[in-house]
Design a protein around this motif. Sequence first.
Motif, PDB file in Angstrom:
ATOM      1  N   ARG A  78       9.672  17.806   5.931  1.00  0.00           N
ATOM      2  CA  ARG A  78       9.820  19.171   5.422  1.00  0.00           C
ATOM      3  C   ARG A  78      10.563  19.108   4.090  1.00  0.00           C
ATOM      4  NH1 ARG A  78       7.956  23.781   7.015  1.00  0.00           N
ATOM      5  NH2 ARG A  78       9.991  24.759   7.277  1.00  0.00           N
ATOM      6  N   LEU A  79      10.188  20.003   3.193  1.00  0.00           N
ATOM      7  CA  LEU A  79      10.742  20.017   1.847  1.00  0.00           C
ATOM      8  C   LEU A  79      11.476  21.316   1.571  1.00  0.00           C
ATOM      9  CD1 LEU A  79       7.573  18.803  -0.100  1.00  0.00           C
ATOM     10  CD2 LEU A  79       9.306  17.419   1.048  1.00  0.00           C
ATOM     11  N   ALA A  80      12.471  21.223   0.720  1.00  0.00           N
ATOM     12  CA  ALA A  80      13.119  22.397   0.141  1.00  0.00           C
ATOM     13  C   ALA A  80      12.746  22.398  -1.332  1.00  0.00           C
ATOM     14  CB  ALA A  80      14.636  22.319   0.311  1.00  0.00           C
ATOM     15  N   ALA A  81      12.239  23.530  -1.803  1.00  0.00           N
ATOM     16  CA  ALA A  81      11.841  23.648  -3.210  1.00  0.00           C
ATOM     17  C   ALA A  81      12.561  24.845  -3.828  1.00  0.00           C
ATOM     18  CB  ALA A  81      10.337  23.828  -3.318  1.00  0.00           C
ATOM     19  N   ALA A  82      12.990  24.669  -5.074  1.00  0.00           N
ATOM     20  CA  ALA A  82      13.664  25.734  -5.823  1.00  0.00           C
ATOM     21  C   ALA A  82      13.048  25.800  -7.214  1.00  0.00           C
ATOM     22  CB  ALA A  82      15.161  25.463  -5.920  1.00  0.00           C
ATOM     23  N   ASP A  83      12.660  26.972  -7.624  1.00  0.00           N
ATOM     24  CA  ASP A  83      12.056  27.159  -8.952  1.00  0.00           C
ATOM     25  C   ASP A  83      10.898  26.200  -9.185  1.00  0.00           C
ATOM     26  OD1 ASP A  83      13.913  29.188  -9.624  1.00  0.00           O
ATOM     27  OD2 ASP A  83      15.368  27.672 -10.245  1.00  0.00           O
ATOM     28  N   GLY A  84      10.103  25.974  -8.148  1.00  0.00           N
ATOM     29  CA  GLY A  84       8.936  25.109  -8.283  1.00  0.00           C
ATOM     30  C   GLY A  84       9.233  23.625  -8.300  1.00  0.00           C
ATOM     31  N   ARG A  85      10.498  23.256  -8.110  1.00  0.00           N
ATOM     32  CA  ARG A  85      10.875  21.834  -8.118  1.00  0.00           C
ATOM     33  C   ARG A  85      11.409  21.429  -6.760  1.00  0.00           C
ATOM     34  NH1 ARG A  85      15.282  21.538 -12.528  1.00  0.00           N
ATOM     35  NH2 ARG A  85      15.984  22.987 -10.996  1.00  0.00           N
ATOM     36  N   LEU A  86      11.229  20.167  -6.432  1.00  0.00           N
ATOM     37  CA  LEU A  86      11.734  19.627  -5.179  1.00  0.00           C
ATOM     38  C   LEU A  86      13.261  19.580  -5.215  1.00  0.00           C
ATOM     39  CD1 LEU A  86      11.002  18.323  -2.457  1.00  0.00           C
ATOM     40  CD2 LEU A  86      10.964  16.124  -3.655  1.00  0.00           C
ATOM     41  N   ALA A  87      13.893  20.155  -4.183  1.00  0.00           N
ATOM     42  CA  ALA A  87      15.352  20.173  -4.097  1.00  0.00           C
ATOM     43  C   ALA A  87      15.875  19.204  -3.043  1.00  0.00           C
ATOM     44  CB  ALA A  87      15.828  21.589  -3.784  1.00  0.00           C
ATOM     45  N   GLY A  88      15.045  18.871  -2.040  1.00  0.00           N
ATOM     46  CA  GLY A  88      15.461  17.962  -0.989  1.00  0.00           C
ATOM     47  C   GLY A  88      14.368  17.816   0.044  1.00  0.00           C
ATOM     48  N   PHE A  89      14.584  16.885   0.973  1.00  0.00           N
ATOM     49  CA  PHE A  89      13.621  16.706   2.054  1.00  0.00           C
ATOM     50  C   PHE A  89      14.320  16.193   3.297  1.00  0.00           C
ATOM     51  CE2 PHE A  89      13.709  12.349   0.585  1.00  0.00           C
ATOM     52  CZ  PHE A  89      13.408  11.569   1.696  1.00  0.00           C
ATOM     53  N   VAL A  90      13.703  16.461   4.429  1.00  0.00           N
ATOM     54  CA  VAL A  90      14.139  15.917   5.705  1.00  0.00           C
ATOM     55  C   VAL A  90      12.913  15.295   6.358  1.00  0.00           C
ATOM     56  CG1 VAL A  90      13.847  18.117   6.967  1.00  0.00           C
ATOM     57  CG2 VAL A  90      15.396  16.368   7.848  1.00  0.00           C
ATOM     58  N   ALA A  91      13.087  14.093   6.892  1.00  0.00           N
ATOM     59  CA  ALA A  91      12.022  13.396   7.619  1.00  0.00           C
ATOM     60  C   ALA A  91      12.481  13.214   9.055  1.00  0.00           C
ATOM     61  CB  ALA A  91      11.729  12.040   6.970  1.00  0.00           C
ATOM     62  N   MET A  92      11.659  13.701   9.955  1.00  0.00           N
ATOM     63  CA  MET A  92      12.002  13.659  11.381  1.00  0.00           C
ATOM     64  C   MET A  92      10.938  12.874  12.134  1.00  0.00           C
ATOM     65  SD  MET A  92      12.742  17.725  11.678  1.00  0.00           S
ATOM     66  CE  MET A  92      11.654  18.212  10.341  1.00  0.00           C
TER      67      MET A  92
END
Length: 149
Positions: A57-71
């Motif tokens: 799952r990804l977190a995106a802010a202003d169209g840019r990648l902000a972080g990710f979590v891999a489970m």
Amino acid sequence: MALVFQLRDFTGDDLADVARLWHDSARSIGLGLSSHPTVEAYRERLAGEEARSWRIRLAAADGRLAGFVAMQPSSCWLRQLFVAPALKGQGVGVALLDDAKREMHGGFWLRTDAENRRARRFYERHGLRLDRLAAHPDHGQMTARYVWP
């Protein structure tokens, strides 16, 4: 002003951006292995792990990648959680961790570098409990294993 971001599922189009963020964030910590994998090595690992068993799952802010979590829900294992270095402390990690808690609501475990005090404080502040310290099975680096709940 608070950072506004959205959570969404990973797609193949995200592969290069996630690999770059993983590489940059891992290097920014200043701990761990004497030599970090290349962006291409992270890219290859992501492609293989995502195809096998990871839910990313990804977190995106202003169209840019902000972080990710891999489970890896089948093993109740939070495999990776990384935030863009410039965005640490702005709620991205909390949102990704909360997403993992919803996905693996019965509980999960993770490990982080034992010397990564910032990550350890973060996990402890957000309800994870230190289970044990142990050498990583692949490279021998000391890790801290956390469990939730």
